[in-house]
Design an enzyme around this catalytic site. Structure first.
Site, PDB file in Angstrom:
ATOM      1  N   VAL A  66       0.524  -1.375  -0.233  1.00 11.52           N
ATOM      2  CA  VAL A  66      -0.291  -0.101   0.066  1.00 11.52           C
ATOM      3  C   VAL A  66       1.118   1.141   0.004  1.00 11.52           C
ATOM      4  O   VAL A  66       1.130   1.227   0.750  1.00 11.52           O
ATOM      5  CB  VAL A  66      -0.862   0.374   1.379  1.00 11.52           C
ATOM      6  CG1 VAL A  66      -2.132   1.409   1.123  1.00 11.52           C
ATOM      7  CG2 VAL A  66      -1.805  -1.044   1.036  1.00 11.52           C
ATOM      8  N   ALA A 111       4.493   4.035   2.761  1.00 10.32           N
ATOM      9  CA  ALA A 111       3.785   2.758   2.806  1.00 10.32           C
ATOM     10  C   ALA A 111       4.404   1.822   2.870  1.00 10.32           C
ATOM     11  O   ALA A 111       4.807   2.001   4.128  1.00 10.32           O
ATOM     12  CB  ALA A 111       4.782   2.976   0.955  1.00 10.32           C
ATOM     13  N   LYS A 112       3.214   0.571   3.137  1.00  9.14           N
ATOM     14  CA  LYS A 112       4.055  -0.356   3.921  1.00  9.14           C
ATOM     15  C   LYS A 112       3.678  -1.596   2.596  1.00  9.14           C
ATOM     16  O   LYS A 112       2.098  -1.139   2.253  1.00  9.14           O
ATOM     17  CB  LYS A 112       2.922  -0.410   4.748  1.00  9.14           C
ATOM     18  CG  LYS A 112       3.575  -1.181   6.319  1.00  9.14           C
ATOM     19  CD  LYS A 112       4.381  -0.631   6.546  1.00  9.14           C
ATOM     20  CE  LYS A 112       5.492  -1.056   7.769  1.00  9.14           C
ATOM     21  NZ  LYS A 112       5.841  -0.715   9.190  1.00  9.14           N
ATOM     22  N   GLY A 113       3.611  -2.314   3.194  1.00 11.03           N
ATOM     23  CA  GLY A 113       3.983  -3.731   2.577  1.00 11.03           C
ATOM     24  C   GLY A 113       4.388  -5.586   3.678  1.00 11.03           C
ATOM     25  O   GLY A 113       4.458  -4.882   4.514  1.00 11.03           O
ATOM     26  N   ASP A 152      10.662  -5.195   8.322  1.00  9.13           N
ATOM     27  CA  ASP A 152       9.899  -5.259   9.692  1.00  9.13           C
ATOM     28  C   ASP A 152       9.580  -5.897  10.411  1.00  9.13           C
ATOM     29  O   ASP A 152      10.835  -7.136  10.364  1.00  9.13           O
ATOM     30  CB  ASP A 152       8.603  -4.396   8.747  1.00  9.13           C
ATOM     31  CG  ASP A 152       7.512  -3.603   9.792  1.00  9.13           C
ATOM     32  OD1 ASP A 152       6.765  -4.660  10.739  1.00  9.13           O
ATOM     33  OD2 ASP A 152       7.241  -3.157  10.488  1.00  9.13           O
TER      34      ASP A 152
END
Length: 422
Positions: A66, A111-113, A152
């Site tokens: 995202v 953003a992040k995944g 992460d």
């Protein structure tokens, strides 16, 4: 794929993030159209990630990426491997990353995944194949000028090396700046591995200074003894604080005179957990949260400080090492009880600050010394805390609201200056 539901009566991570945004928008007086744009991800993708296991069987995972907002620059955010990963969690984390980058004034958006996998259940070879397949599936969205990943929960520097290699092989040349948090041998930065933890200690020191307290005067309990919590414990002790309790998913330990962190590190290396450490008394995570300490650092997962658990907190300061560890209801309880909460979007921003340094170094192919990075990080975190604290005092709001207001305002200003196309 399982999800991590919010406790009964509590908001989910995304609902919490949206509530925080709504508070900031109301304070800033933005209209509904701008609010909607700030609340909605710019882009997102869901991909299937199949794995051919070592035993010949096949299994399928769901992956997400995202990009919440890119008005200030390329997307920036971690890649999480955890069985409870789901798209709403990733949306919330991406939104928090947007505000975080604004708070510490970086030229990035959020953003992040994530992939819904428990890395403990798979071999290194299987995790490499999952990482490379996920990277290839989302490749149209990522790049050193579009979206830069970092480690992460459940991922590490080796994971980032696999992402970088997969991306680079497909582009035909080596592109170190596509990820941060890489090993030093392939373009990583000194100080990146401990940056989030160091940032936590920097902002704790700033909060203590405002109260005329010294690091050597305080006791600390850390919930979560992974990459962030474990390193934070060491740095707190080096700065003179007394780390009296830590915990992980298997249990916790307590030693009122202070834990022997060197011996504890050996124990964790041997057993994989803090539980069972001979030189301390066992406690539960719930008991750790309720300890009579000066500083409580929740550094594990989101949603641990709920309305119920926050009523047991006796710490004077809660410094959020994890993303979203306090729910909206928990925040209200802590405020009522006079607990100062240094919010995640400020407290754990050290990681993205040094990620920015790594990205700059990779683009310049010129690397800085550990001392240069440590000094730059300390200045950036102190400046960000000062900005947040000043706004909180001036407008009579909490540190969390002040931090979110600054992040939202800086993001909205970039959006308004750029305008809409077409």
């Amino acid at each position: 794929m399982s999800t991590r539901p919010a406790p009964a009566g509590e908001a989910s991570a995304l609902e919490t993030a949206q509530s925080q945004l709504a508070t900031a928008v109301a304070h800033l007086g933005y209209d509904d159209g701008l609010h909607q744009m700030l609340a909605t991800p710019r882009r997102e993708i869901q991909v299937a990630v199949p794995l051919h296991r070592d035993d010949g069987s096949r299994v399928l995972f769901q992956g997400y990426r995202v990009q919440h907002n890119v008005s200030r620059g390329p997307g920036k955010g971690g890649l999480r491997f955890h069985p409870s990963v789901h798209v709403d969690e990733v949306r919330a984390l991406a939104m928090w990353m947007t505000w975080k980058c604004g708070i510490v004034d970086l030229p990035f958006g959020g953003a992040k995944g994530g992939v819904g996998i428990d890395p403990a259940d798979y071999t290194p070879g299987e995790l490499e194949r999952v990482t490379r397949r996920y990277t290839s599936e989302i490749m149209p969205l990522i790049g050193p000028d579009t979206d830069i990943m970092a480690p992460d929960m459940g991922t590490d520097d080796r994971t980032m090396a696999w992402v970088m290699d997969t991306y680079s092989v497909n582009r035909g040349y080596t592109i170190p700046a596509v990820v941060t948090g890489k090993p030093l041998a392939v373009g990583g930065s000194l100080g990146r591995g401990t940056a989030t933890s160091a940032g936590i200690v920097h902002v704790t020191a700033a909060a203590l200074k405002e109260a005329d307290a010294q690091m050597s005067d305080v006791s600390v309990a850390i919930q979560g003894f992974g990459k962030v919590g474990g390193n934070a414990a060491t740095i707190f002790a080096e700065r003179g604080a007394r780390v009296v309790a830590v915990s992980d998913q298997y249990g916790g330990i307590r030693a009122d005179d202070g834990l022997d962190l060197d011996r504890l590190a050996d124990h964790v290396a041997e057993t994989g957990s803090v539980a069972g450490f001979a030189d301390a008394d066992p406690i539960s995570n719930a008991e750790l949260i309720a300890l009579d300490v000066d500083v409580l650092v929740p550094a594990a997962v989101e949603g641990v400080l709920t309305a119920e658990s926050s009523r047991t907190v006796r710490a004077r300061w809660v410094v959020e090492g994890a993303n979203g560890p306090t729910t909206t209801a928990g925040d209200a309880v802590l405020a009522e009880r006079g607990v100062t909460v240094v919010p995640d979007v400020l407290a754990n921003a050290g990681g993205v600050v040094v990620s920015y340094f790594e990205w700059v170094q990779a683009n310049q192919t010129y690397w800085w010394s550990a001392q240069e990075i440590a000094e730059k990080l300390a200045r950036r975190m102190a400046s960000a805390y000062a900005d947040v604290s000043a706004l909180a005092r001036r407008d009579g709001v909490s540190l969390r609201d002040a931090a979110t207001i600054i992040g939202v305002r800086r993001t909205a200003e970039a959006h308004e200056i750029r305008g809409l196309y077409p």
